[in-house]
Scaffold this motif. Sequence first.
Motif, PDB file in Angstrom:
ATOM      1  N   VAL A  48       6.256   4.814   5.892  1.00  0.00           N
ATOM      2  CA  VAL A  48       5.883   3.523   5.926  1.00  0.00           C
ATOM      3  C   VAL A  48       5.344   2.855   7.061  1.00  0.00           C
ATOM      4  N   GLY A  49       5.243   3.629   8.291  1.00  0.00           N
ATOM      5  CA  GLY A  49       4.693   3.320   9.198  1.00  0.00           C
ATOM      6  C   GLY A  49       5.731   2.834  10.142  1.00  0.00           C
ATOM      7  N   ASP A  78       0.967   5.634  -0.391  1.00  0.00           N
ATOM      8  CA  ASP A  78       0.238   6.922  -0.657  1.00  0.00           C
ATOM      9  C   ASP A  78       0.362   7.484  -1.935  1.00  0.00           C
ATOM     10  N   HIS A 133       0.922  -1.054  -0.007  1.00  0.00           N
ATOM     11  CA  HIS A 133      -0.042  -0.072   0.109  1.00  0.00           C
ATOM     12  C   HIS A 133       0.731   1.164  -0.199  1.00  0.00           C
ATOM     13  N   ARG A 185      -2.143   3.338  -5.496  1.00  0.00           N
ATOM     14  CA  ARG A 185      -1.931   2.991  -4.313  1.00  0.00           C
ATOM     15  C   ARG A 185      -1.765   1.786  -3.800  1.00  0.00           C
ATOM     16  N   ARG A 186      -1.912   0.699  -4.651  1.00  0.00           N
ATOM     17  CA  ARG A 186      -1.974  -0.660  -4.298  1.00  0.00           C
ATOM     18  C   ARG A 186      -0.825  -1.305  -5.379  1.00  0.00           C
ATOM     19  N   THR A 233       4.243  -3.989   7.737  1.00  0.00           N
ATOM     20  CA  THR A 233       3.138  -3.128   7.674  1.00  0.00           C
ATOM     21  C   THR A 233       2.597  -3.390   6.097  1.00  0.00           C
ATOM     22  N   ARG A 234       3.550  -3.698   5.246  1.00  0.00           N
ATOM     23  CA  ARG A 234       3.126  -3.833   3.892  1.00  0.00           C
ATOM     24  C   ARG A 234       2.899  -2.428   3.329  1.00  0.00           C
ATOM     25  N   ARG A 235       3.521  -1.407   3.984  1.00  0.00           N
ATOM     26  CA  ARG A 235       3.382  -0.002   3.374  1.00  0.00           C
ATOM     27  C   ARG A 235       4.574   0.329   2.646  1.00  0.00           C
TER      28      ARG A 235
END
Lengths: 140, 87
Positions: free
Chosen positions: A83-84, A25, A23, A34-35, A118-120
Amino acid sequence: MERVKIETQRFGTLDADPAEILHFDGLPGFPDARRFLLREHDTSSVFGWLICADQELAFVVTDPFQFFPAYQPELGPHHLCAVGASEPGPLELLCIADVRDGAVHLNLAAPLLIDAHTRRGAQVILETGNHPTRAPVRPR
Amino acid sequence: MLVLSRKPGEAIRIGGTLMVRVVSVSGGRVRLAIDAPADVPVHREEIIERIADANQAAACTEQTELGALLEIEPRSDRPGGGTRWNA
């Protein structure tokens, strides 16, 4: 979990585990992307694909350290927040490759950070180090 | 769009955490001091535009010819063995 089917012109229909999806942004120039999925280019290749699930868009990506062992991207807290990640951990760093007319360049100025947990993902812009957006891997 | 006039030394606040202060104005150049939390990226606009241009140039279409990629070997080996593309 139900698998996700993603229609692409270049790769046909991709079948993905939802947990595989990264994911973002958006990316500079592609705010609605986004994906993404990461896929190999070829079993023996050091290049891979970052394929967008939201629009017809794909980037060739690679591990820049294989080509530029001295590359030292300086990551600050705002890069990690993107990326969190609260601290540098299981982060993957890839660079977008520009492949044109037989030449290959890597964008070292704005690498992709991906947090495996987080897969971000995010494309971060490095403020220091004066890294080039077009570092030649293979000149024309 | 909101347009404000400020003199050197004066500032504006954006939300609760961002502050932009005019440090000096001289020769058509404005120096700004920006206070932002560590997790807020601050960039010159032209840098972001440069990255956007690079991304648009690198985006692959169905026709992009990638034969060159298959011939490229890395210049050095990294311990641990490379990227897992399908992780």
